[in-house]
Design a protein around this motif. Sequence first.
Motif, PDB file in Angstrom:
ATOM      1  N   VAL A  47       0.825  -1.220   0.000  1.00  0.00           N
ATOM      2  CA  VAL A  47       0.000   0.000   0.000  1.00  0.00           C
ATOM      3  C   VAL A  47       0.851   1.259   0.000  1.00  0.00           C
ATOM      4  CG1 VAL A  47      -1.978  -1.155   1.084  1.00  0.00           C
ATOM      5  CG2 VAL A  47      -0.308   0.041   2.525  1.00  0.00           C
ATOM      6  N   GLN A  48       2.079   1.156   0.491  1.00  0.00           N
ATOM      7  CA  GLN A  48       2.965   2.320   0.542  1.00  0.00           C
ATOM      8  C   GLN A  48       3.377   2.809  -0.847  1.00  0.00           C
ATOM      9  OE1 GLN A  48       5.866   1.815   4.083  1.00  0.00           O
ATOM     10  NE2 GLN A  48       5.315  -0.255   3.393  1.00  0.00           N
ATOM     11  N   LEU A  49       3.252   1.964  -1.849  1.00  0.00           N
ATOM     12  CA  LEU A  49       3.633   2.327  -3.218  1.00  0.00           C
ATOM     13  C   LEU A  49       2.663   3.305  -3.866  1.00  0.00           C
ATOM     14  CD1 LEU A  49       4.586  -1.239  -4.498  1.00  0.00           C
ATOM     15  CD2 LEU A  49       6.165   0.659  -4.039  1.00  0.00           C
ATOM     16  N   PHE A  50       1.494   3.481  -3.289  1.00  0.00           N
ATOM     17  CA  PHE A  50       0.441   4.265  -3.915  1.00  0.00           C
ATOM     18  C   PHE A  50       0.306   5.671  -3.335  1.00  0.00           C
ATOM     19  CE2 PHE A  50      -0.322  -0.110  -4.860  1.00  0.00           C
ATOM     20  CZ  PHE A  50      -0.734  -0.089  -6.169  1.00  0.00           C
ATOM     21  N   ARG A  51       1.342   6.119  -2.626  1.00  0.00           N
ATOM     22  CA  ARG A  51       1.342   7.493  -2.110  1.00  0.00           C
ATOM     23  C   ARG A  51       1.512   8.467  -3.273  1.00  0.00           C
ATOM     24  NH1 ARG A  51       4.479   5.668   2.900  1.00  0.00           N
ATOM     25  NH2 ARG A  51       3.106   6.282   4.613  1.00  0.00           N
ATOM     26  N   ARG A  52       0.684   9.454  -3.300  1.00  0.00           N
ATOM     27  CA  ARG A  52       0.675  10.460  -4.374  1.00  0.00           C
ATOM     28  C   ARG A  52       2.044  11.105  -4.573  1.00  0.00           C
ATOM     29  NH1 ARG A  52      -4.041  14.467  -3.524  1.00  0.00           N
ATOM     30  NH2 ARG A  52      -4.991  12.435  -3.665  1.00  0.00           N
ATOM     31  N   SER A  82       0.804   3.399   8.410  1.00  0.00           N
ATOM     32  CA  SER A  82       0.608   4.845   8.618  1.00  0.00           C
ATOM     33  C   SER A  82       0.492   5.625   7.316  1.00  0.00           C
ATOM     34  CB  SER A  82       1.748   5.411   9.481  1.00  0.00           C
ATOM     35  OG  SER A  82       1.795   4.757  10.725  1.00  0.00           O
ATOM     36  N   VAL A  83      -0.343   5.130   6.430  1.00  0.00           N
ATOM     37  CA  VAL A  83      -0.611   5.825   5.175  1.00  0.00           C
ATOM     38  C   VAL A  83      -2.047   6.362   5.254  1.00  0.00           C
ATOM     39  CG1 VAL A  83      -0.798   5.622   2.670  1.00  0.00           C
ATOM     40  CG2 VAL A  83       0.919   4.280   3.892  1.00  0.00           C
ATOM     41  N   ALA A  84      -2.195   7.669   5.206  1.00  0.00           N
ATOM     42  CA  ALA A  84      -3.514   8.298   5.263  1.00  0.00           C
ATOM     43  C   ALA A  84      -4.182   8.232   3.895  1.00  0.00           C
ATOM     44  CB  ALA A  84      -3.394   9.750   5.710  1.00  0.00           C
ATOM     45  N   LYS A  85      -5.479   8.090   3.904  1.00  0.00           N
ATOM     46  CA  LYS A  85      -6.243   8.030   2.654  1.00  0.00           C
ATOM     47  C   LYS A  85      -5.955   9.252   1.783  1.00  0.00           C
ATOM     48  CE  LYS A  85     -10.908   7.354   0.921  1.00  0.00           C
ATOM     49  NZ  LYS A  85     -12.318   7.152   1.221  1.00  0.00           N
ATOM     50  N   GLU A  86      -5.763  10.389   2.399  1.00  0.00           N
ATOM     51  CA  GLU A  86      -5.502  11.635   1.670  1.00  0.00           C
ATOM     52  C   GLU A  86      -4.159  11.614   0.936  1.00  0.00           C
ATOM     53  OE1 GLU A  86      -8.343  11.702   4.603  1.00  0.00           O
ATOM     54  OE2 GLU A  86      -6.217  11.582   5.085  1.00  0.00           O
ATOM     55  N   GLU A  87      -3.266  10.732   1.314  1.00  0.00           N
ATOM     56  CA  GLU A  87      -1.950  10.621   0.673  1.00  0.00           C
ATOM     57  C   GLU A  87      -1.989   9.810  -0.621  1.00  0.00           C
ATOM     58  OE1 GLU A  87       1.542   9.742   3.271  1.00  0.00           O
ATOM     59  OE2 GLU A  87      -0.031   9.375   4.757  1.00  0.00           O
ATOM     60  N   LEU A  88      -3.078   9.090  -0.835  1.00  0.00           N
ATOM     61  CA  LEU A  88      -3.149   8.142  -1.948  1.00  0.00           C
ATOM     62  C   LEU A  88      -3.403   8.811  -3.295  1.00  0.00           C
ATOM     63  CD1 LEU A  88      -5.313   5.385  -0.236  1.00  0.00           C
ATOM     64  CD2 LEU A  88      -2.824   5.422  -0.531  1.00  0.00           C
ATOM     65  N   LEU A  89      -2.993   8.120  -4.331  1.00  0.00           N
ATOM     66  CA  LEU A  89      -3.310   8.555  -5.690  1.00  0.00           C
ATOM     67  C   LEU A  89      -4.828   8.609  -5.866  1.00  0.00           C
ATOM     68  CD1 LEU A  89      -0.784   6.255  -7.550  1.00  0.00           C
ATOM     69  CD2 LEU A  89      -0.624   8.743  -7.345  1.00  0.00           C
ATOM     70  N   PRO A  90      -5.326   9.520  -6.694  1.00  0.00           N
ATOM     71  CA  PRO A  90      -6.770   9.645  -6.888  1.00  0.00           C
ATOM     72  C   PRO A  90      -7.442   8.361  -7.398  1.00  0.00           C
ATOM     73  CG  PRO A  90      -5.625  11.507  -7.884  1.00  0.00           C
ATOM     74  CD  PRO A  90      -4.575  10.539  -7.433  1.00  0.00           C
ATOM     75  N   ALA A  91      -6.723   7.527  -8.106  1.00  0.00           N
ATOM     76  CA  ALA A  91      -7.311   6.309  -8.672  1.00  0.00           C
ATOM     77  C   ALA A  91      -7.578   5.233  -7.626  1.00  0.00           C
ATOM     78  CB  ALA A  91      -6.397   5.745  -9.755  1.00  0.00           C
ATOM     79  N   CYS A  92      -7.039   5.398  -6.430  1.00  0.00           N
ATOM     80  CA  CYS A  92      -7.144   4.350  -5.409  1.00  0.00           C
ATOM     81  C   CYS A  92      -8.426   4.464  -4.601  1.00  0.00           C
ATOM     82  CB  CYS A  92      -5.957   4.440  -4.456  1.00  0.00           C
ATOM     83  SG  CYS A  92      -4.375   4.145  -5.256  1.00  0.00           S
ATOM     84  N   GLU A  93      -8.987   3.308  -4.295  1.00  0.00           N
ATOM     85  CA  GLU A  93     -10.098   3.247  -3.353  1.00  0.00           C
ATOM     86  C   GLU A  93      -9.671   2.356  -2.200  1.00  0.00           C
ATOM     87  OE1 GLU A  93     -13.454   0.284  -4.196  1.00  0.00           O
ATOM     88  OE2 GLU A  93     -12.789   0.852  -6.213  1.00  0.00           O
ATOM     89  N   VAL A  94     -10.243   2.607  -1.051  1.00  0.00           N
ATOM     90  CA  VAL A  94      -9.896   1.843   0.140  1.00  0.00           C
ATOM     91  C   VAL A  94     -11.003   0.832   0.409  1.00  0.00           C
ATOM     92  CG1 VAL A  94      -9.422   1.987   2.625  1.00  0.00           C
ATOM     93  CG2 VAL A  94      -8.575   3.777   1.078  1.00  0.00           C
ATOM     94  N   VAL A  95     -10.585  -0.427   0.616  1.00  0.00           N
ATOM     95  CA  VAL A  95     -11.517  -1.499   0.990  1.00  0.00           C
ATOM     96  C   VAL A  95     -11.203  -1.900   2.423  1.00  0.00           C
ATOM     97  CG1 VAL A  95     -11.871  -2.317  -1.370  1.00  0.00           C
ATOM     98  CG2 VAL A  95     -10.042  -3.307   0.013  1.00  0.00           C
ATOM     99  N   PRO A  96     -12.193  -2.391   3.165  1.00  0.00           N
ATOM    100  CA  PRO A  96     -11.958  -2.712   4.579  1.00  0.00           C
ATOM    101  C   PRO A  96     -10.823  -3.708   4.819  1.00  0.00           C
ATOM    102  CG  PRO A  96     -14.307  -2.698   4.104  1.00  0.00           C
ATOM    103  CD  PRO A  96     -13.598  -2.563   2.793  1.00  0.00           C
ATOM    104  N   ALA A  97     -10.744  -4.743   3.992  1.00  0.00           N
ATOM    105  CA  ALA A  97      -9.706  -5.763   4.177  1.00  0.00           C
ATOM    106  C   ALA A  97      -9.314  -6.322   2.813  1.00  0.00           C
ATOM    107  CB  ALA A  97     -10.211  -6.883   5.079  1.00  0.00           C
ATOM    108  N   GLY A  98      -8.040  -6.240   2.487  1.00  0.00           N
ATOM    109  CA  GLY A  98      -7.570  -6.715   1.194  1.00  0.00           C
ATOM    110  C   GLY A  98      -7.827  -8.194   0.979  1.00  0.00           C
TER     111      GLY A  98
END
Length: 115
Positions: A47-52, A82-98
């Motif tokens: 998940v750390q790879l998807f930081r904007r 410790s990756v905040a949703k706001e840090e993610l690329l716009p294309a990413c969505e968060v799911v409860p459990a991968g």
Amino acid sequence: MNYDLCIHLDVNEAGILGFALTNIANYMAALPGETYKVRLVANGPAVQLFRRETCPHAQRIAELAAEGVTFALCANALRVFSVAKEELLPACEVVPAGMVELVRLQREGYAYIRP
């Protein structure tokens, strides 16, 4: 025939992400005129790879998202790393459990690939 594809990424390695994105693009190119869905699911350290601010493949992800590819990131992993949703690329969505997302997709008939 169902051509829906799930790519699973769980390691924090930019090279593996690049390889996965190339696999996705090649997959799509090989199915002209076919109907399919492609979803990349990232959990664990990936998940750390998807930081904007630091994603080396941000442009490629945006291009694939524009073509309909979806990117699902695990909320549990985001919290652990410790990756905040706001840090993610716009294309990413968060799911409860991968892991639950992976099982759901497999139940829906998605083929599972882990690069």
